[in-house]
Design a protein around this motif. Structure first.
Motif, PDB file in Angstrom:
ATOM      1  N   GLY A  18       0.807  -1.213   0.000  1.00  0.00           N
ATOM      2  CA  GLY A  18       0.000   0.000   0.000  1.00  0.00           C
ATOM      3  C   GLY A  18       0.839   1.261   0.000  1.00  0.00           C
ATOM      4  N   GLY A  19       2.073   1.166   0.477  1.00  0.00           N
ATOM      5  CA  GLY A  19       2.870   2.385   0.623  1.00  0.00           C
ATOM      6  C   GLY A  19       3.429   2.828  -0.713  1.00  0.00           C
ATOM      7  N   ARG A  20       2.734   3.694  -1.389  1.00  0.00           N
ATOM      8  CA  ARG A  20       3.236   4.178  -2.668  1.00  0.00           C
ATOM      9  C   ARG A  20       4.217   5.311  -2.432  1.00  0.00           C
ATOM     10  NH1 ARG A  20      -1.842   2.553  -3.592  1.00  0.00           N
ATOM     11  NH2 ARG A  20      -2.562   4.271  -2.329  1.00  0.00           N
TER      12      ARG A  20
ATOM     13  N   LEU B 174      -2.217  -3.206  15.008  1.00  0.00           N
ATOM     14  CA  LEU B 174      -2.806  -4.142  14.052  1.00  0.00           C
ATOM     15  C   LEU B 174      -4.208  -4.554  14.473  1.00  0.00           C
ATOM     16  CD1 LEU B 174       0.197  -6.362  13.107  1.00  0.00           C
ATOM     17  CD2 LEU B 174      -1.004  -4.697  11.716  1.00  0.00           C
ATOM     18  N   ARG B 175      -4.401  -4.713  15.771  1.00  0.00           N
ATOM     19  CA  ARG B 175      -5.743  -5.085  16.238  1.00  0.00           C
ATOM     20  C   ARG B 175      -6.722  -3.958  15.953  1.00  0.00           C
ATOM     21  NH1 ARG B 175      -9.620  -6.711  16.115  1.00  0.00           N
ATOM     22  NH2 ARG B 175     -11.004  -7.772  17.543  1.00  0.00           N
TER      23      ARG B 175
ATOM     24  N   LEU C 270      -8.530   1.015   7.421  1.00  0.00           N
ATOM     25  CA  LEU C 270      -8.034   0.939   8.798  1.00  0.00           C
ATOM     26  C   LEU C 270      -6.655   0.279   8.846  1.00  0.00           C
ATOM     27  CD1 LEU C 270     -11.172  -0.059  10.903  1.00  0.00           C
ATOM     28  CD2 LEU C 270      -9.881   2.075  10.977  1.00  0.00           C
ATOM     29  N   ILE C 271      -6.498  -0.796   8.084  1.00  0.00           N
ATOM     30  CA  ILE C 271      -5.205  -1.502   8.113  1.00  0.00           C
ATOM     31  C   ILE C 271      -4.105  -0.627   7.535  1.00  0.00           C
ATOM     32  CG2 ILE C 271      -3.912  -3.360   7.020  1.00  0.00           C
ATOM     33  CD1 ILE C 271      -5.737  -5.261   7.880  1.00  0.00           C
ATOM     34  N   LEU C 272      -4.410   0.063   6.428  1.00  0.00           N
ATOM     35  CA  LEU C 272      -3.376   0.916   5.827  1.00  0.00           C
ATOM     36  C   LEU C 272      -3.000   2.042   6.786  1.00  0.00           C
ATOM     37  CD1 LEU C 272      -4.524   1.066   2.097  1.00  0.00           C
ATOM     38  CD2 LEU C 272      -2.718  -0.303   3.146  1.00  0.00           C
ATOM     39  N   VAL C 273      -4.018   2.623   7.430  1.00  0.00           N
ATOM     40  CA  VAL C 273      -3.729   3.694   8.389  1.00  0.00           C
ATOM     41  C   VAL C 273      -2.904   3.148   9.548  1.00  0.00           C
ATOM     42  CG1 VAL C 273      -4.776   5.222  10.088  1.00  0.00           C
ATOM     43  CG2 VAL C 273      -5.730   5.089   7.795  1.00  0.00           C
ATOM     44  N   ALA C 274      -3.322   1.979  10.065  1.00  0.00           N
ATOM     45  CA  ALA C 274      -2.604   1.391  11.185  1.00  0.00           C
ATOM     46  C   ALA C 274      -1.149   1.137  10.817  1.00  0.00           C
ATOM     47  CB  ALA C 274      -3.269   0.085  11.613  1.00  0.00           C
TER      48      ALA C 274
ATOM     49  N   GLU D 177       8.212   1.491  13.883  1.00  0.00           N
ATOM     50  CA  GLU D 177       8.120   0.038  13.966  1.00  0.00           C
ATOM     51  C   GLU D 177       8.067  -0.530  12.557  1.00  0.00           C
ATOM     52  OE1 GLU D 177       8.243  -1.011  16.924  1.00  0.00           O
ATOM     53  OE2 GLU D 177       7.491   0.606  18.166  1.00  0.00           O
ATOM     54  N   GLN D 178       8.427  -1.804  12.448  1.00  0.00           N
ATOM     55  CA  GLN D 178       8.228  -2.504  11.189  1.00  0.00           C
ATOM     56  C   GLN D 178       6.738  -2.637  10.936  1.00  0.00           C
ATOM     57  OE1 GLN D 178       9.787  -4.407   8.759  1.00  0.00           O
ATOM     58  NE2 GLN D 178      11.737  -3.460   9.227  1.00  0.00           N
ATOM     59  N   GLY D 179       6.289  -2.223   9.798  1.00  0.00           N
ATOM     60  CA  GLY D 179       4.890  -2.494   9.467  1.00  0.00           C
ATOM     61  C   GLY D 179       4.790  -3.936   9.034  1.00  0.00           C
ATOM     62  N   ILE D 180       3.852  -4.665   9.582  1.00  0.00           N
ATOM     63  CA  ILE D 180       3.741  -6.038   9.145  1.00  0.00           C
ATOM     64  C   ILE D 180       2.311  -6.317   8.764  1.00  0.00           C
ATOM     65  CG2 ILE D 180       5.663  -6.910  10.462  1.00  0.00           C
ATOM     66  CD1 ILE D 180       3.714  -7.896  12.520  1.00  0.00           C
TER      67      ILE D 180
END
Lengths: 301, 346
Positions: free
Chosen positions: B19-21, B267-268, B326-330, B339-342
């Motif tokens: 998602g990170g363009r 993530l939650r 929500l996931i992309l924002v998180a 932090e590492q985005g996972i």
């Protein structure tokens, strides 16, 4: 005491109160998990009189009887559903493992042709689920309603398991496969003769994840199987035990029937045990590999 | 536990968020270094040579990509019916498009908002009461000196993770239900029986209790790994400086766990609309849909029971899109916090 020798010198010795408290908490935690299982297994093995005498679930051993199991496996609904679940689990796990291993190896070499776009396609499935309705319409238009393949194909590949597997393959030193290639091995031979034998642990964990998924599958069967003679064990469990129980809960509201017990409690509990046993049997075999599998997946997913 | 987390850097860079363009600032070095290495060591061979080299690898991915294409991407496209007045007889092509009407009806539907509220209430309750349990349990397990005892407790608490929801709920019913063990014992001793399985007021407690029973033990794995990675010298130094047991937990253990905690928490939150289907589907009738209807069960009942295909698909699509955002924002937030985005299922 062996435990004391492990304690580093700087750490203060445990106080008796602290030790007792910790022991108590640990015992409670273990009991919360094991006591329900104990009661269920014991009740399933108790003769009918013992169940009546206990007035329901049996907590103290009072005779032993395999009558409930004999009845379950005399043929009929439960026997059939166990066979269905076993068949789906074995076929599904074999298929899923094969597809996952192949794809994980195929994507384990960064810089190979189409590596990035293919990986992207797989990771993208984490972000967006297609939704229940379109999935149902698809399975229906493929003609898979009331087919056992509807329990296998839609969940056959799990991106998380694929990523775990791939991460493990990538952790194998490149020199290993390089030297094999110099000796004239192709990728198929490297995978089957070198990489797979080195990956027994992760294969066991991923295999367990898939197998447990198929064995426990409930929702797909609810969606895609209209014919209840095809039902797997989990649906039988719900119908005869969970919903049977709800009925007796309903009769509790009527005071005249308070003492009415489900007549076949031992049989109900035996169905629970049958659903439980395969998981409990396979579990110890792969348990020691869990940490590796889960942590690899979490860090690199 | 002496399990080591071997993480070749290249792997993480590859798992980078799709998602990170655009140019991502931190971390600058890793990806560039890798690219430089790849490009510098050998200029990319021509396509035909790469095909000759990699065709076996490509062939190996075909079954997986095929399955995902058919069972994930095709139904994702099938969401077009959310914009149609779909009828199974006319199919995707024959059904008329009606624009955003389904969404309009959805957003004015009281029972939809009820499902949203229930879902968010369950997520919130779980964040408060489920989320800390694996952390505390991991710290407790980590403090057990005897490896044998620790392995035993670990084996026991991991086990329920592998039980199906049908099984877990059946077990709860046998213990807490109206005919369950607790009621039975109470009645035999002359008290009223209680039924905790059908009480709508206690439903949040009940489902969170079930979550804890099933998954709290499993949730410790990642925290135990993080605990094992804390440098023991820190504890020693703190002890030498006079920090007691509790102060060491506060000043060393918890800060050591902080990155994992922050990450899982984010993530939650990104997964706020996902509370699982089966647990609520199975208990919806017993406690009533006022509290037990969540978004997934809403979609199921509205469509497969009443046949409003497009309406259900619209609800599912809203959930999917909001979940994606929500996931992309998180994940963005995770990157911001360094932090590492996972991307993992939680």
């Amino acid at each position: 005491m062996t435990t004391a020798s492990k304690r580093p010198a700087w750490q203060e010795p445990p106080t008796p109160v602290g030790l007792a408290a910790k022991g108590l908490v640990l015992t409670a935690i273990v009991a919360v998990v094991t006591v329900p299982l104990y009661v269920v297994v014991l009740t399933s093995l108790s003769p009918a009189e013992a169940v009546n005498r206990a007035g329901g679930l049996v907590t103290v051993p009072d005779g032993i009887s395999f009558a409930a199991y004999q009845e379950l496996f005399a043929g009929g609904v439960v026997t059939r559903s166990v066979l269905v679940s076993l068949g789906v689990t074995l076929t599904g796990t074999a298929l899923s493992l094969a597809v996952t291993i192949l794809a994980a190896y195929g994507l384990s070499r960064p810089g190979s042709l189409l590596h990035r776009p293919l990986l992207f396609l797989i990771l993208l499935t984490f972000l967006f689920g297609p939704g229940i309705i379109p999935s149902y319409l698809l399975v229906s238009s493929l003609g898979l309603i009331d087919s056992y393949w509807s329990l296998i194909l839609p969940t056959a590949i799990n991106a998380f398991n694929l990523v775990v597997m791939r991460a493990f393959f990538m952790g194998i030193p490149g020199e290993v496969s390089d030297s094999a290639r110099i000796d004239g091995a192709n990728d198929w031979q490297i995978l089957t003769r070198i990489v797979l034998p080195m990956s027994k642990g992760v294969t066991a964990v991923v295999g367990l994840f898939y197998a447990v998924g198929y064995w426990n599958a409930f929702f797909n069967a609810i969606l895609y199987l209209n014919d209840n003679t095809m039902w797997p064990l989990q649906l039988i469990l719900r119908q005869y035990v969970q919903q049977g129980q709800t009925l007796s809960v309903g009769s509790l509201a009527d005071p005249s029937q308070t003492s009415a017990l489900p007549p076949n409690l031992a049989i109900q509990m035996a169905i629970v045990v049958v659903a439980l046993v395969p998981v409990v049997l396979v579990y110890p075999l792969v348990q020691r590999h869990f940490t590796k599998g889960v942590v690899i997946g979490a860090v690199k997913g | 536990m002496t399990e080591r987390v071997a993480a070749p850097p290249a792997v993480r860079a590859d798992g980078a968020p799709p998602g990170g363009r655009g140019p991502r600032r931190p971390p600058p070095s890793r990806r560039d270094r890798r690219r430089a290495r790849r490009d510098g060591a050998a200029p990319r061979p021509p396509l035909r040579a790469r095909l000759a080299r990699d065709w076996q690898l490509l062939l190996m991915t075909v079954p997986a990509i095929g399955l995902l294409a058919v069972f994930h991407y095709v139904p994702t496209l099938g969401n077009v019916i959310a914009f149609q007045d779909y009828s199974p007889f006319d199919g995707f092509l024959g059904s008329p498009f009606i624009g955003f009407d389904n969404f309009y009806w959805l957003f004015t539907d009281v029972s939809f908002w009820q499902a949203v509220r229930n879902t968010l209430a369950i997520t919130g309750f779980q964040l408060l009461f489920f989320f800390p349990v694996p952390i505390l349990l991991a710290i407790l397990l980590d403090s057990v000196m005897s490896p044998r005892l620790r392995l035993f407790v670990q084996s026991v608490v991991y086990l329920p993770h592998f039980f199906s929801w049908v099984l877990v709920i059946t077990l709860f019913q046998q213990i807490l239900g109206g005919a369950g063990l607790i009621s039975q014992t109470l009645r035999q001793n002359g008290y009223e029986g209680v039924d905790l399985m059908t009480n709508p007021d206690a439903f949040l407690l009940l489902v969170t209790g079930q979550m804890i029973w099933k998954d709290a033990g499993w949730g410790t794995i990642i925290f135990l790994a993080a605990l094992a990675a804390i440098n023991p010298n820190l504890y020693e130094a703190a002890a030498v400086d006079g920090a007691g047991r509790w102060r060491r937990i506060w000043h060393i253990t918890l800060p050591g766990l902080r990155p994992v905690i922050v990450l899982l928490l984010i993530l939650r939150l990104g997964d706020a609309l996902n509370v699982g289907f089966e647990q609520f589907f199975l208990q919806r009738d017993a406690v009533g849909r006022e509290v037990a209807e969540v978004l997934d069960t809403f979609v199921y009942w509205r469509t497969l029971v009443t046949g409003e295909w497009s309406y259900g698909a619209a609800a599912g699509l809203v959930k999917g899109v909001v979940g994606l955002v929500l996931i992309l924002v998180a994940n963005k937030v995770a990157h911001r916090l360094g932090e590492q985005g996972i991307y993992r299922r939680s």
